[in-house]
Motif scaffolding. Structure first.
Motif, short mmCIF file in Angstrom:
data_model
loop_
_atom_site.label_atom_id
_atom_site.label_comp_id
_atom_site.label_asym_id
_atom_site.label_seq_id
_atom_site.Cartn_x
_atom_site.Cartn_y
_atom_site.Cartn_z
N ILE A 1 16.10 18.78 -45.71
CA ILE A 1 15.67 18.21 -44.44
C ILE A 1 14.22 17.72 -44.57
N LYS A 2 13.99 16.46 -44.25
CA LYS A 2 12.64 15.92 -44.26
C LYS A 2 12.02 16.12 -42.87
N TRP A 3 10.98 16.91 -42.82
CA TRP A 3 10.32 17.21 -41.54
C TRP A 3 8.81 17.32 -41.70
N ASP A 4 8.33 17.36 -42.94
CA ASP A 4 6.95 17.74 -43.22
C ASP A 4 6.12 16.54 -43.65
N PHE A 5 5.15 16.76 -44.55
CA PHE A 5 4.22 15.69 -44.94
C PHE A 5 4.87 14.62 -45.82
N ARG A 6 6.14 14.79 -46.16
CA ARG A 6 6.86 13.70 -46.81
C ARG A 6 6.99 12.52 -45.85
N LEU A 7 6.88 12.77 -44.56
CA LEU A 7 6.94 11.71 -43.55
C LEU A 7 5.50 11.32 -43.20
N PRO A 8 5.10 10.07 -43.45
CA PRO A 8 3.68 9.68 -43.31
C PRO A 8 3.10 9.86 -41.91
N ARG A 9 3.92 9.79 -40.87
CA ARG A 9 3.38 9.95 -39.52
C ARG A 9 3.04 11.40 -39.19
N VAL A 10 3.58 12.33 -39.95
CA VAL A 10 3.27 13.75 -39.70
C VAL A 10 1.86 14.02 -40.20
N LYS A 11 0.95 14.17 -39.25
CA LYS A 11 -0.47 14.34 -39.59
C LYS A 11 -0.88 15.81 -39.64
#
Length: 466
Positions: free
Chosen positions: A260-270
């Motif tokens: 599950i991608k939920w963390d800093f792998r997603l660029p908008r997650v600051k």
């Protein structure tokens, strides 16, 4: 020497003068008291508390290894904030931040001097609520800076979120932010990308997604919301960041649901907050907040003081606080590693499945979450066609008489009419323990069915001594 000579016999503690009358507990006494007697009286009063291991409402650690108890005692005098006096404790905190940054997939930098790769930054807190507020403050400050740079007003900030823990309501009120909390719908107990986008505008400081909601334990669709925000930016130019409240899921998903991608792998997650004292397995009083890069934590939120010895930056809300919880968190990271955390969380999920199967046999309950959609948490309501002569509140009361705390509550708007119960399965909750809980469920249900309460719909509040 005769045994009846009281002058040479040491008094039993409970026959001493100090124990002969109740304490005046609302004013500091004029005289000092015997340490052993005061300890014994407080110790005995604490017996009136519930047994924390039977508290199935809490997400917090209620079982700790012996080594953690010993480390906590050794750290009782260590002030986490005083990094000059306790440099090794400060170093341990820094190591934990580094470990969490890696666990949550922050961009690694081999060259910290490189301008295109600033390292992640973070700190420990007294809990996830403080950590969440720090993440929210950074969102607001960065949004305000962007508005000022664009010559636009910044007096009407808002924050968009799904069903959130009360700390976000506090944050919004304390920092004068409009909280746009999306209402629930029956059968849909978390936010959807469509609803999130519908509530975003140029005054939105950020979007909060929860990885393991307090109400039902579901993971919110962080990656789907991220994709929807990407599309929104393409269509409107609005570039809205995200914060993930991973109070519980931050120590579950990396080990149990790494896909599950939920963390800093997603660029908008600051930024991400988590509770070390929940599924991180640390003692109470340990939280964490991590920002993806240094630039995501505004410089204005960092204070530098020198009156504890050296030049020291600080950006937590609290100042002096104990260091033991951070040391205990570090112990767990070293002690368990990936292998150990996977074993611990797998055991929790296995126990949760066992309980769900046992609960299903009563043919009374419908699952909102049977631990297959997020945390090892079971949440249920009465079936629509079930007509027991008692309410879930009265079932909770009956179980409380046997020592179990099973929370009964209504869901947030627009599902206030749905009454649910929940148990949180955490480290130390064994299958054997849950088998005893199921046994008590069976006996209490039988008692309430045989002797129905006069008012089966009556709601009950939590017990207290007031």
């Amino acid at each position: 020497m005769p045994l009846h000579n009281h002058k040479v016999i040491i008094d039993d503690l409970f026959t001493t003068e100090a124990m002969a009358k109740p304490l005046n507990v609302h004013r500091i006494s004029r005289k000092e008291r015997n340490a052993e007697a005061v300890y014994q009286m407080i110790h005995d009063e604490l017996l009136l508390d519930g047994n924390s291991r039977q508290n199935m409402a809490t997400f917090c650690s209620t079982w700790l290894e012996r080594e953690v108890h010993e480390l906590m005692e050794e750290c009782i005098d260590k002030n986490m904030i005083d990094k000059d006096e306790y440099p090794q404790t400060a170093e341990i905190e820094s190591r934990c931040v580094s470990m969490l940054s890696t666990l949550w997939n922050a961009k690694e930098c081999t060259n910290h001097a490189a301008t295109d790769c600033p390292p992640a930054i973070g700190c420990s807190t007294t809990g996830s609520s403080e950590a969440a507020m720090l993440g929210g403050m950074a969102l607001k400050w960065n949004w305000k800076a962007r508005r000022i740079a664009a010559g636009k007003p910044y007096d009407k900030p808002n924050l968009v979120c799904g069903p959130v823990q009360v700390c976000w309501h506090k944050f919004a009120r304390y920092w004068e932010i409009e909280l746009r909390e999306l209402p629930m719908e029956k059968g849909k107990y978390m936010s959807s990308p469509k609803d999130v986008i519908a509530h975003c505008d140029e005054n939105t400081i950020g979007v909060v997604q929860t990885l393991g909601t307090t109400f039902t334990g579901h993971y919110e669709p962080v990656a789907d919301v991220h994709a929807a925000l990407d599309k929104l930016q393409q269509e409107t130019g609005l570039d809205i960041p995200m914060h993930v409240d991973a109070a519980s899921g931050g120590f579950v998903a990396p080990f149990m649901h790494p896909e599950i991608k939920w963390d800093f792998r997603l660029p908008r997650v600051k930024s991400i907050n988590a509770s070390g004292h929940k599924y991180g397995l640390a003692p109470l009083g340990c939280g964490w907040v991590i920002w993806a890069t240094e630039k995501d934590l505004p410089e204005d939120l960092i204070f530098r003081v020198n009156y504890l010895g050296g030049q020291m930056p600080t950006f937590a809300l609290n100042f002096s606080r104990p260091g033991g919880e951070v040391v205990a968190q570090y112990y767990n990271f070293l002690r368990l590693g990936y292998e150990g955390y996977i074993k611990v969380q797998e055991a929790a999920f296995a126990a949760a499945r066992y309980f769900a199967a046992g609960l299903e046999q009563f043919n009374l309950f419908e699952f909102i979450n049977n631990s297959s959609k997020g945390l090892p948490l079971i949440c249920w309501k009465l079936k629509d066609d079930a007509t027991p002569p008692f309410s879930l509140y009265q079932l909770s009361d009956g179980l409380r008489e046997r020592g179990w705390l099973i929370p009964t509550y209504t869901l947030p708007p627009n599902c206030e009419e749905i009454v649910v119960q929940r148990i949180v399965v955490r480290h130390g909750t064994s299958v054997d323990m849950l088998s005893l809980l199921l046994k008590d469920f069976k006996e209490v249900i039988a008692e309430l069915t045989e002797n129905p309460p006069l008012n089966p719909d009556k709601k009950r509040t939590s017990f207290n001594h007031s």
